[in-house]
Design a protein around this motif. Structure first.
Motif, PDB file in Angstrom:
ATOM      1  N   PHE A  85       0.875  -0.966   0.086  1.00  0.00           N
ATOM      2  CA  PHE A  85      -0.300   0.016  -0.132  1.00  0.00           C
ATOM      3  C   PHE A  85       0.974   1.438  -0.088  1.00  0.00           C
ATOM      4  N   GLN A  86       0.689   1.583  -1.470  1.00  0.00           N
ATOM      5  CA  GLN A  86       1.790   3.215  -1.461  1.00  0.00           C
ATOM      6  C   GLN A  86       0.777   4.428  -0.955  1.00  0.00           C
ATOM      7  N   LEU A  87       1.203   4.773   0.245  1.00  0.00           N
ATOM      8  CA  LEU A  87       0.390   5.939   0.866  1.00  0.00           C
ATOM      9  C   LEU A  87       1.487   7.491   0.827  1.00  0.00           C
ATOM     10  N   PRO A  88       0.156   8.309   0.753  1.00  0.00           N
ATOM     11  CA  PRO A  88       1.919   9.525   0.491  1.00  0.00           C
ATOM     12  C   PRO A  88       2.659   9.767   2.078  1.00  0.00           C
ATOM     13  N   ASP A  89       1.833   9.154   3.153  1.00  0.00           N
ATOM     14  CA  ASP A  89       2.927   9.209   4.460  1.00  0.00           C
ATOM     15  C   ASP A  89       3.587   8.213   4.360  1.00  0.00           C
ATOM     16  N   ARG A  90       3.942   7.014   4.025  1.00  0.00           N
ATOM     17  CA  ARG A  90       4.449   5.888   4.342  1.00  0.00           C
ATOM     18  C   ARG A  90       4.066   4.892   2.905  1.00  0.00           C
ATOM     19  N   SER A  91       4.701   3.216   3.209  1.00  0.00           N
ATOM     20  CA  SER A  91       4.615   2.621   2.124  1.00  0.00           C
ATOM     21  C   SER A  91       4.418   1.376   3.671  1.00  0.00           C
ATOM     22  N   ILE A  92       2.882   0.030   3.490  1.00  0.00           N
ATOM     23  CA  ILE A  92       3.251  -0.418   3.574  1.00  0.00           C
ATOM     24  C   ILE A  92       2.704  -1.951   3.661  1.00  0.00           C
ATOM     25  N   VAL A  93       3.457  -3.211   3.361  1.00  0.00           N
ATOM     26  CA  VAL A  93       3.199  -3.974   2.472  1.00  0.00           C
ATOM     27  C   VAL A  93       2.883  -5.186   4.483  1.00  0.00           C
ATOM     28  N   TYR A  94       1.762  -5.537   3.202  1.00  0.00           N
ATOM     29  CA  TYR A  94       0.895  -7.226   4.478  1.00  0.00           C
ATOM     30  C   TYR A  94       1.589  -8.223   3.702  1.00  0.00           C
ATOM     31  N   THR A  95       2.222  -9.024   3.766  1.00  0.00           N
ATOM     32  CA  THR A  95       2.005 -10.247   3.752  1.00  0.00           C
ATOM     33  C   THR A  95       1.248 -11.151   3.286  1.00  0.00           C
ATOM     34  N   GLY A  96      -0.143 -11.300   4.082  1.00  0.00           N
ATOM     35  CA  GLY A  96      -1.451 -12.151   3.464  1.00  0.00           C
ATOM     36  C   GLY A  96       0.272 -13.523   4.141  1.00  0.00           C
ATOM     37  N   ASP A  97      -0.651 -14.598   4.048  1.00  0.00           N
ATOM     38  CA  ASP A  97       0.253 -15.882   4.701  1.00  0.00           C
ATOM     39  C   ASP A  97       1.072 -16.219   3.406  1.00  0.00           C
ATOM     40  N   THR A  98       1.839 -16.711   3.564  1.00  0.00           N
ATOM     41  CA  THR A  98       3.316 -16.607   2.409  1.00  0.00           C
ATOM     42  C   THR A  98       4.671 -17.888   3.529  1.00  0.00           C
ATOM     43  N   GLY A  99       5.261 -18.208   2.298  1.00  0.00           N
ATOM     44  CA  GLY A  99       6.207 -18.855   3.317  1.00  0.00           C
ATOM     45  C   GLY A  99       7.161 -18.131   2.759  1.00  0.00           C
ATOM     46  N   PRO A 100       9.274 -18.665   2.652  1.00  0.00           N
ATOM     47  CA  PRO A 100      10.258 -18.068   1.852  1.00  0.00           C
ATOM     48  C   PRO A 100       9.771 -16.956   1.157  1.00  0.00           C
ATOM     49  N   SER A 101       9.529 -16.277   0.230  1.00  0.00           N
ATOM     50  CA  SER A 101       9.590 -15.739  -0.773  1.00  0.00           C
ATOM     51  C   SER A 101       9.974 -14.336  -1.547  1.00  0.00           C
ATOM     52  N   ALA A 102      11.436 -14.608  -2.837  1.00  0.00           N
ATOM     53  CA  ALA A 102      12.025 -13.293  -2.769  1.00  0.00           C
ATOM     54  C   ALA A 102      10.541 -12.802  -3.469  1.00  0.00           C
ATOM     55  N   ALA A 103       9.755 -13.212  -4.507  1.00  0.00           N
ATOM     56  CA  ALA A 103       8.489 -11.811  -4.436  1.00  0.00           C
ATOM     57  C   ALA A 103       8.542 -10.692  -4.182  1.00  0.00           C
ATOM     58  N   VAL A 104       7.983 -11.713  -2.800  1.00  0.00           N
ATOM     59  CA  VAL A 104       7.836 -10.535  -1.362  1.00  0.00           C
ATOM     60  C   VAL A 104       8.567 -10.109  -0.828  1.00  0.00           C
ATOM     61  N   GLU A 105      10.266 -10.385  -0.728  1.00  0.00           N
ATOM     62  CA  GLU A 105      10.862  -9.355  -0.488  1.00  0.00           C
ATOM     63  C   GLU A 105      11.261  -8.251  -1.867  1.00  0.00           C
ATOM     64  N   ARG A 106      11.605  -8.323  -2.989  1.00  0.00           N
ATOM     65  CA  ARG A 106      11.078  -7.527  -3.587  1.00  0.00           C
ATOM     66  C   ARG A 106      10.127  -6.742  -3.691  1.00  0.00           C
ATOM     67  N   LEU A 107       8.786  -6.942  -3.223  1.00  0.00           N
ATOM     68  CA  LEU A 107       7.770  -6.244  -2.849  1.00  0.00           C
ATOM     69  C   LEU A 107       8.041  -5.443  -1.377  1.00  0.00           C
ATOM     70  N   ALA A 108       8.398  -5.586  -0.516  1.00  0.00           N
ATOM     71  CA  ALA A 108       8.650  -5.001   0.639  1.00  0.00           C
ATOM     72  C   ALA A 108      10.141  -4.193   0.738  1.00  0.00           C
ATOM     73  N   ARG A 109      10.539  -4.010   0.117  1.00  0.00           N
ATOM     74  CA  ARG A 109      12.113  -3.731  -0.098  1.00  0.00           C
ATOM     75  C   ARG A 109      12.123  -1.862  -0.186  1.00  0.00           C
ATOM     76  N   GLY A 110      12.549  -1.159   1.244  1.00  0.00           N
ATOM     77  CA  GLY A 110      12.502  -0.113   1.960  1.00  0.00           C
ATOM     78  C   GLY A 110      11.156   0.038   2.382  1.00  0.00           C
ATOM     79  N   ALA A 111      10.642  -0.650   2.441  1.00  0.00           N
ATOM     80  CA  ALA A 111       8.886  -0.206   3.570  1.00  0.00           C
ATOM     81  C   ALA A 111       9.306   0.393   4.152  1.00  0.00           C
TER      82      ALA A 111
END
Length: 312
Positions: free
Chosen positions: A189-215
């Motif tokens: 969720f890219q917001l004006p004041d900050r970025s929030i990443v929600y994993t939902g349910d996941t195992g280890p995931s490079a895609a989630v790492e990329r999504l969360a970068r710098g959040a």
């Protein structure tokens, strides 16, 4: 590192900007007397977004002081029942109290079929209404809109830019029919004041790492596999060995342990971690302390193990 234990009461809302509320922090599949099923609320200047809708979500909204008509959209990470079981109450009670407009629902492939089924289940009560002859009715189909998302999707959800990535909660072969039909998604969720990443349910995931970068904030699931299996066996003593073996494999491969949460957060370079989906029944203070220590093995930032109704 700064470590923050779960607080007994919700923190005050953030001054200005967005607020993330952990409505329900207990992962499934067994209900808890102490925590509600997974659900979150994102409050922004443009509206309120329900992020997953586990059983009890409407009650938790009431406890958080947020009336149901304020909800402009629902975002589902995947369609397992502990994350979607409360959607029936959201739709039914909106209808029963004549909330105007369409509720926008976003989720992975299958979300449309889920919502169609829920609307069908509402039909008898909707047709009966309040039992008044000639009472006007609203078509159930006119109360919702559904948008299905997939890996790489971007959507404007109640004025918030939302980015989706397919995670590893399912392990169907890439490109297979099952992979196309069933996906589990993580969201940024890219917001004006900050970025929030929600994993939902996941195992280890490079895609989630990329999504969360710098959040600024990573809201992550976590599981204690052994405790969860023991809880399932206690709840369902007659479970077959085959079913228990399949569940154990799913829990082991498709969720994050405490150490893996820390590793994900560190590799992604996030500023703060909020742990929810706490499938660690009977852990107690000693068990929670051990899980804290496991997260800290891999992460040097701020960590909070959330309670229901905490605010971030």
């Amino acid at each position: 590192m700064a470590l923050v234990a779960a607080s007994a009461t919700a923190q005050p809302a953030r001054a200005g900007g967005s607020t993330w509320i952990t409505l329900g922090t207990m992962g499934g599949p067994i209900a808890s007397a102490d925590r509600s099923q997974p659900a979150n609320l994102l409050l922004t200047s443009t509206g309120a977004i329900l992020v997953d809708a586990g059983d009890g979500a409407v009650e938790q909204l009431a406890k958080a002081g947020v009336p149901l008509p304020r909800i402009r959209a629902v975002v589902l990470s995947h369609l397992h029942f502990d994350h979607s079981g409360g959607l029936a109450a959201v739709l039914g009670l909106r209808y029963q109290t004549a909330v105007p407009g369409r509720l926008a629902i976003y989720g992975p492939p299958g979300t449309r079929a889920l919502v169609d089924g829920l609307l069908a289940s509402m039909r008898p009560a909707a047709e009966a209404g309040y039992g008044l002859p000639g009472e006007p009715t609203t078509r159930l189909e006119d109360t919702v809109s559904v948008t299905e998302l997939t890996d790489g999707s971007r959507a404007d959800v109640a004025g918030v830019a939302v980015f989706a990535a397919q995670n590893s909660h399912y392990s169907f072969a890439p490109g297979s029919d099952q992979d196309q039909r069933f996906k589990s998604l993580s969201f940024r969720f890219q917001l004006p004041d900050r970025s929030i990443v929600y994993t939902g349910d996941t195992g280890p995931s490079a895609a989630v790492e990329r999504l969360a970068r710098g959040a600024d904030l990573l809201v992550s699931e976590m599981i204690d596999v052994a405790a969860t299996v023991a809880n399932v066996r206690k709840n369902t003593p007659s479970i077959s060995p085959e079913a228990l073996a399949a569940l154990t494999r799913h829990l082991s491969d498709h969720h994050l342990t405490a150490r893996q949460v820390g590793e994900l957060a560190e590799r992604a370079g996030v500023k703060q971690v909020v742990v929810m989906h706490l499938v660690a029944p009977g852990a107690g203070a000693q068990g929670m302390s051990a899980m804290n220590a496991d997260v800290r093995l891999g992460y040097c930032g701020k960590v909070t193990f959330a309670n229901d109704l905490d605010r971030f």
